[in-house]
Design a protein around this motif. Sequence first.
Motif, short mmCIF file in Angstrom:
data_model
loop_
_atom_site.label_atom_id
_atom_site.label_comp_id
_atom_site.label_asym_id
_atom_site.label_seq_id
_atom_site.Cartn_x
_atom_site.Cartn_y
_atom_site.Cartn_z
N SER A 1 0.87 -1.18 0.00
CA SER A 1 0.00 0.00 0.00
C SER A 1 0.90 1.23 0.00
O SER A 1 2.12 1.12 0.07
N ARG B 1 -3.85 0.07 -2.11
CA ARG B 1 -4.52 1.20 -1.46
C ARG B 1 -3.61 2.42 -1.45
O ARG B 1 -2.39 2.30 -1.30
N THR C 1 -9.55 3.28 5.02
CA THR C 1 -8.50 2.87 5.93
C THR C 1 -9.02 3.11 7.34
O THR C 1 -9.35 4.25 7.69
N HIS D 1 -8.25 -2.38 4.93
CA HIS D 1 -6.94 -1.82 5.23
C HIS D 1 -7.01 -1.13 6.59
O HIS D 1 -7.88 -0.29 6.83
#
Length: 284
Positions: A65, A103, A174, A216
């Motif tokens: 990420s 991400r 997130t 995430h």
Amino acid sequence: MKKRIKFGPAGNPIGFKGQTVNVCDYIRDIGLEAYEYQATYGVKIQKQSGLKLGENARSNNVRISMHGPYYINLAAQKDDVLERSIERLVQSAQAAEWIGAYRIVFHPGFYTKYTPLEALNRCKGAITELLEKLDTMGIKKFTFAPETTGKRSQLGNLDAIIDICQSFDHFSPTIDFAHLHARGRGCIKGADDYHRILTRLEEGLDGIGKGKEALHCHFTRIEYTDAGERKHHVMMEEEYGPPLEPLLQELVDCGWDATIICETPLLEQDALVMKDVYKKVLNG
């Protein structure tokens, strides 16, 4: 079969001394499965290095990420600040495509003079402009991941993050559990609190087909004041919350596919501590 949780550091591990393009060799060798590349002070990686880092992650089966720049405020009062924020996210999306980041984490902004709803709507307007720019540039392989924020002056409580992700394609949350804990002045005490958060998240995302896709997460021990987040602490400092084991138990019991990025000062060392706790949860 229950989905497995992946763990990794926020940035280059303390014990790693090589070039960033090879960092996932080290991450795999020590037993971790995730890595969050830090572009927090600007997107500086070049295409060739980005492609090498992406290949290094793939060859080691490390989920990668990217954390975008801190200097982003999609609810800014000044239009020039808003434009620079959008441009930084454009740069982030380009770099994320090179490195294959699943991400792109970013902090949405601050309320400043706006009400929370006004700030959220200004943020959404900026995101619309951002997505139009990326479409024009032909950048398509990205998923932005707005993060729950730790200060009460920031746009980014759980409901706002869910709202943003409901409103746009290419967006997924997130969840920084330490930030939620600090923002709520120590609100996470145990399993019931995690269950409430994860249930709210699942209900908010299910209707748009984002229910239990890869979640995430960020985790650290955290110190807070009435204003929210103050300082990150290491896992051994158990006087600081939130608790880890009940989170892992809830993620396992509810079947989440999660990646947890360690943001304590000990990075990979504490990521391994988290993984050890996870193994204990799995073994009952």
